[in-house]
Write a protein that holds these residues in place. Structure first.
Motif, PDB file in Angstrom:
ATOM      1  N   ALA A  62       0.839  -1.205   0.000  1.00  0.00           N
ATOM      2  CA  ALA A  62       0.000   0.000   0.000  1.00  0.00           C
ATOM      3  C   ALA A  62       0.864   1.242   0.000  1.00  0.00           C
ATOM      4  O   ALA A  62       1.868   1.307   0.707  1.00  0.00           O
ATOM      5  CB  ALA A  62      -0.901  -0.001   1.236  1.00  0.00           C
ATOM      6  N   VAL A  63       0.457   2.200  -0.807  1.00  0.00           N
ATOM      7  CA  VAL A  63       1.141   3.498  -0.846  1.00  0.00           C
ATOM      8  C   VAL A  63       0.084   4.566  -0.565  1.00  0.00           C
ATOM      9  O   VAL A  63      -1.008   4.534  -1.163  1.00  0.00           O
ATOM     10  CB  VAL A  63       1.785   3.752  -2.235  1.00  0.00           C
ATOM     11  CG1 VAL A  63       2.366   5.160  -2.312  1.00  0.00           C
ATOM     12  CG2 VAL A  63       2.865   2.707  -2.520  1.00  0.00           C
ATOM     13  N   ARG A  64       0.389   5.466   0.336  1.00  0.00           N
ATOM     14  CA  ARG A  64      -0.563   6.552   0.655  1.00  0.00           C
ATOM     15  C   ARG A  64      -1.062   7.199  -0.623  1.00  0.00           C
ATOM     16  O   ARG A  64      -0.261   7.504  -1.514  1.00  0.00           O
ATOM     17  CB  ARG A  64       0.153   7.651   1.471  1.00  0.00           C
ATOM     18  CG  ARG A  64       0.108   7.433   2.933  1.00  0.00           C
ATOM     19  CD  ARG A  64       0.801   8.582   3.653  1.00  0.00           C
ATOM     20  NE  ARG A  64       1.167   8.155   4.966  1.00  0.00           N
ATOM     21  CZ  ARG A  64       0.305   8.140   6.001  1.00  0.00           C
ATOM     22  NH1 ARG A  64      -0.909   8.606   5.850  1.00  0.00           N
ATOM     23  NH2 ARG A  64       0.684   7.687   7.172  1.00  0.00           N
ATOM     24  N   GLN A  97       0.979   8.250  -4.369  1.00  0.00           N
ATOM     25  CA  GLN A  97       0.954   7.251  -5.443  1.00  0.00           C
ATOM     26  C   GLN A  97       1.465   7.854  -6.751  1.00  0.00           C
ATOM     27  O   GLN A  97       1.546   9.073  -6.897  1.00  0.00           O
ATOM     28  CB  GLN A  97      -0.472   6.698  -5.610  1.00  0.00           C
ATOM     29  CG  GLN A  97      -0.859   5.806  -4.439  1.00  0.00           C
ATOM     30  CD  GLN A  97      -2.230   5.190  -4.564  1.00  0.00           C
ATOM     31  OE1 GLN A  97      -2.899   5.321  -5.585  1.00  0.00           O
ATOM     32  NE2 GLN A  97      -2.682   4.526  -3.517  1.00  0.00           N
ATOM     33  N   SER A  98       1.849   6.970  -7.667  1.00  0.00           N
ATOM     34  CA  SER A  98       2.348   7.338  -9.001  1.00  0.00           C
ATOM     35  C   SER A  98       3.679   8.085  -8.927  1.00  0.00           C
ATOM     36  O   SER A  98       3.981   8.912  -9.798  1.00  0.00           O
ATOM     37  CB  SER A  98       1.321   8.193  -9.764  1.00  0.00           C
ATOM     38  OG  SER A  98       0.105   7.525  -9.832  1.00  0.00           O
ATOM     39  N   ARG A  99       4.453   7.849  -7.878  1.00  0.00           N
ATOM     40  CA  ARG A  99       5.774   8.471  -7.764  1.00  0.00           C
ATOM     41  C   ARG A  99       6.878   7.418  -7.841  1.00  0.00           C
ATOM     42  O   ARG A  99       8.052   7.730  -7.692  1.00  0.00           O
ATOM     43  CB  ARG A  99       5.899   9.215  -6.426  1.00  0.00           C
ATOM     44  CG  ARG A  99       4.888  10.312  -6.236  1.00  0.00           C
ATOM     45  CD  ARG A  99       5.060  10.971  -4.887  1.00  0.00           C
ATOM     46  NE  ARG A  99       6.342  11.672  -4.785  1.00  0.00           N
ATOM     47  CZ  ARG A  99       6.936  11.972  -3.619  1.00  0.00           C
ATOM     48  NH1 ARG A  99       6.363  11.631  -2.489  1.00  0.00           N
ATOM     49  NH2 ARG A  99       8.092  12.597  -3.604  1.00  0.00           N
ATOM     50  N   GLY A 100       6.471   6.162  -7.995  1.00  0.00           N
ATOM     51  CA  GLY A 100       7.461   5.090  -8.071  1.00  0.00           C
ATOM     52  C   GLY A 100       7.672   4.364  -6.756  1.00  0.00           C
ATOM     53  O   GLY A 100       8.509   3.468  -6.659  1.00  0.00           O
ATOM     54  N   LEU A 101       6.897   4.725  -5.721  1.00  0.00           N
ATOM     55  CA  LEU A 101       7.102   4.100  -4.406  1.00  0.00           C
ATOM     56  C   LEU A 101       6.660   2.640  -4.387  1.00  0.00           C
ATOM     57  O   LEU A 101       7.310   1.789  -3.775  1.00  0.00           O
ATOM     58  CB  LEU A 101       6.366   4.889  -3.308  1.00  0.00           C
ATOM     59  CG  LEU A 101       6.840   6.316  -3.076  1.00  0.00           C
ATOM     60  CD1 LEU A 101       6.047   6.964  -1.953  1.00  0.00           C
ATOM     61  CD2 LEU A 101       8.322   6.341  -2.734  1.00  0.00           C
ATOM     62  N   GLY A 102       5.552   2.344  -5.059  1.00  0.00           N
ATOM     63  CA  GLY A 102       5.080   0.955  -5.111  1.00  0.00           C
ATOM     64  C   GLY A 102       6.137   0.058  -5.744  1.00  0.00           C
ATOM     65  O   GLY A 102       6.447  -1.029  -5.229  1.00  0.00           O
ATOM     66  N   ALA A 103       6.712   0.542  -6.845  1.00  0.00           N
ATOM     67  CA  ALA A 103       7.754  -0.238  -7.534  1.00  0.00           C
ATOM     68  C   ALA A 103       8.974  -0.418  -6.628  1.00  0.00           C
ATOM     69  O   ALA A 103       9.581  -1.493  -6.577  1.00  0.00           O
ATOM     70  CB  ALA A 103       8.141   0.474  -8.829  1.00  0.00           C
ATOM     71  N   LEU A 104       9.302   0.649  -5.905  1.00  0.00           N
ATOM     72  CA  LEU A 104      10.456   0.600  -4.972  1.00  0.00           C
ATOM     73  C   LEU A 104      10.243  -0.473  -3.900  1.00  0.00           C
ATOM     74  O   LEU A 104      11.164  -1.238  -3.563  1.00  0.00           O
ATOM     75  CB  LEU A 104      10.553   1.976  -4.311  1.00  0.00           C
ATOM     76  CG  LEU A 104      11.858   2.438  -3.692  1.00  0.00           C
ATOM     77  CD1 LEU A 104      12.885   2.654  -4.791  1.00  0.00           C
ATOM     78  CD2 LEU A 104      11.634   3.753  -2.947  1.00  0.00           C
TER      79      LEU A 104
HETATM   80  C1  LIG Z   1      -1.008  -0.413  -6.373  1.00  0.00           C
HETATM   81  C2  LIG Z   1      -0.108   0.608  -5.685  1.00  0.00           C
HETATM   82  C3  LIG Z   1       0.671  -0.035  -4.575  1.00  0.00           C
HETATM   83  C4  LIG Z   1       0.848   1.208  -6.740  1.00  0.00           C
HETATM   84  O1  LIG Z   1       1.757   2.072  -6.057  1.00  0.00           O
HETATM   85  P1  LIG Z   1       2.363   3.376  -6.784  1.00  0.00           P
HETATM   86  O2  LIG Z   1       3.405   3.937  -5.889  1.00  0.00           O
HETATM   87  O3  LIG Z   1       1.258   4.272  -7.199  1.00  0.00           O
HETATM   88  O4  LIG Z   1       2.997   2.721  -8.082  1.00  0.00           O
HETATM   89  P2  LIG Z   1       4.296   3.234  -8.879  1.00  0.00           P
HETATM   90  O5  LIG Z   1       4.257   4.719  -8.959  1.00  0.00           O
HETATM   91  O6  LIG Z   1       5.510   2.620  -8.297  1.00  0.00           O
HETATM   92  O7  LIG Z   1       4.032   2.609 -10.301  1.00  0.00           O
HETATM   93  C5  LIG Z   1       4.958   1.755 -10.976  1.00  0.00           C
HETATM   94  C6  LIG Z   1       4.424   1.525 -12.374  1.00  0.00           C
HETATM   95  O8  LIG Z   1       3.168   0.857 -12.318  1.00  0.00           O
HETATM   96  C7  LIG Z   1       2.166   1.645 -12.933  1.00  0.00           C
HETATM   97  N1  LIG Z   1       0.947   1.509 -12.134  1.00  0.00           N
HETATM   98  C8  LIG Z   1       0.726   1.950 -10.879  1.00  0.00           C
HETATM   99  N2  LIG Z   1      -0.518   1.593 -10.472  1.00  0.00           N
HETATM  100  C9  LIG Z   1      -1.089   0.944 -11.507  1.00  0.00           C
HETATM  101  C10 LIG Z   1      -2.352   0.347 -11.714  1.00  0.00           C
HETATM  102  N3  LIG Z   1      -3.295   0.338 -10.772  1.00  0.00           N
HETATM  103  N4  LIG Z   1      -2.580  -0.248 -12.909  1.00  0.00           N
HETATM  104  C11 LIG Z   1      -1.631  -0.252 -13.874  1.00  0.00           C
HETATM  105  N5  LIG Z   1      -0.409   0.289 -13.733  1.00  0.00           N
HETATM  106  C12 LIG Z   1      -0.144   0.885 -12.566  1.00  0.00           C
HETATM  107  C13 LIG Z   1       2.695   3.067 -12.933  1.00  0.00           C
HETATM  108  O9  LIG Z   1       2.142   3.834 -13.984  1.00  0.00           O
HETATM  109  C14 LIG Z   1       4.167   2.835 -13.120  1.00  0.00           C
HETATM  110  O10 LIG Z   1       4.458   2.582 -14.485  1.00  0.00           O
HETATM  111  P3  LIG Z   1       5.662   3.376 -15.233  1.00  0.00           P
HETATM  112  O11 LIG Z   1       6.922   2.928 -14.527  1.00  0.00           O
HETATM  113  O12 LIG Z   1       5.574   2.905 -16.635  1.00  0.00           O
HETATM  114  O13 LIG Z   1       5.381   4.817 -15.032  1.00  0.00           O
HETATM  115  C15 LIG Z   1      -0.951   1.793  -5.138  1.00  0.00           C
HETATM  116  O14 LIG Z   1      -1.782   2.270  -6.150  1.00  0.00           O
HETATM  117  C16 LIG Z   1      -1.804   1.414  -3.920  1.00  0.00           C
HETATM  118  O15 LIG Z   1      -1.349   1.499  -2.797  1.00  0.00           O
HETATM  119  N6  LIG Z   1      -3.078   1.063  -4.173  1.00  0.00           N
HETATM  120  C17 LIG Z   1      -4.023   0.768  -3.099  1.00  0.00           C
HETATM  121  C18 LIG Z   1      -3.727  -0.527  -2.386  1.00  0.00           C
HETATM  122  C19 LIG Z   1      -3.642  -1.672  -3.360  1.00  0.00           C
HETATM  123  O16 LIG Z   1      -4.465  -1.850  -4.243  1.00  0.00           O
HETATM  124  N7  LIG Z   1      -2.598  -2.483  -3.171  1.00  0.00           N
HETATM  125  C20 LIG Z   1      -2.335  -3.630  -3.997  1.00  0.00           C
HETATM  126  C21 LIG Z   1      -2.771  -4.818  -3.264  1.00  0.00           C
HETATM  127  S1  LIG Z   1      -1.896  -6.246  -3.881  1.00  0.00           S
END
Ligand SMILES: CC(C)(COP(=O)(O)OP(=O)(O)OC[C@H]1O[C@@H](n2cnc3c(N)ncnc32)[C@H](O)[C@@H]1OP(=O)(O)O)[C@@H](O)C(=O)NCCC(=O)NCCS
Length: 184
Positions: free
Chosen positions: A99-101, A105-112
């Motif tokens: 989970a990312v606040r 989101q969309s800053r690369g933290l999820g990927a990190l």
């Molecule tokens: C899913 C989640 C963790 C993504 O975190 P984030 O920090 O926004 O993701 P990032 O910025 O690191 O994105 C990495 C890549 O994935 C893509 N991406 C992010 N969320 C996406 C989504 N829902 N669908 C498709 N692609 C997505 C981004 O565009 C990025 O691509 P790029 O490198 O080509 O620009 C976040 O949206 C979240 O916390 N969601 C709510 C909780 C949840 O659903 N958790 C998942 C449970 S398994």
């Protein structure tokens, strides 16, 4: 500068500032192992998304018991995001509670955060990582492929029995093959 140069060009593409983390910010924030002081925020973050049906809720007890599974990205004392790497078997581990606040989101933290799990899984000699998720496209971007959940061992269903959506859940299994740790 002449007046001609200073006039805005209407056909020019206006570049919006990127929200992605720059390399220095990424290395300053980084994903680190969670500490006891992070536990309450991890709990609140995960459960905020769980209330929306995005993921399974966690009790405070579960967070403490599994705290050593967790990575967080922290800015000062604030947890911006979290993830857990949970070992299931000798060759299999799960990426969970990601989970990312919202505002970060969309800053690369999820990927990190997922990358931290991948690195540790490799270091441990695991062969396969999986996630059960409603965000398959996010995991696909990070190299995971969709898999038939039935190909995963029954043990991974452990938590499903207490999920309110069971048995009609539509989470998708996403798998990352880490390769054979014994092969160079
Ligand atoms: C899913 C989640 C963790 C993504 O975190 P984030 O920090 O926004 O993701 P990032 O910025 O690191 O994105 C990495 C890549 O994935 C893509 N991406 C992010 N969320 C996406 C989504 N829902 N669908 C498709 N692609 C997505 C981004 O565009 C990025 O691509 P790029 O490198 O080509 O620009 C976040 O949206 C979240 O916390 N969601 C709510 C909780 C949840 O659903 N958790 C998942 C449970 S398994």
């Amino acid at each position: 500068m002449s007046r001609r140069q200073s006039r805005p060009n209407p056909s020019a593409v206006v570049e919006r500032p990127s929200r992605r983390l720059t390399a220095p910010v990424r290395s300053r924030l980084g994903a680190v192992q969670a500490s006891i002081a992070d536990a309450r925020q991890v709990h609140d973050l995960v459960n905020a998304f769980a209330q929306r049906g995005d993921m399974l809720p966690r009790t405070m007890g579960e967070v403490y018991e599994n705290l050593r599974d967790f990575y967080v990205v922290r800015d000062s004392d604030q947890v911006l995001g979290c993830v857990a790497l949970h070992i299931v078997w000798e060759d299999l581990a799960e990426v969970k509670s990601l989970a990312v606040r919202q505002e970060h989101q969309s800053r690369g933290l999820g990927a990190l955060l997922v990358d931290a799990c991948v690195r540790e899984a490799r270091a441990l000699g695991l062969k396969t990582l999986f996630a059960l998720t409603y965000r398959p496209d996010f995991f696909a971007k990070l190299g995971f492929r969709q898999a038939d959940v039935m190909t995963l061992p029954r043990k991974v269903w452990n938590e499903c029995y207490r999920c309110p959506k069971f048995p009609s859940c539509n989470e998708i299994a996403m798998v990352l093959d880490l390769g054979d740790p014994d092969q160079p």
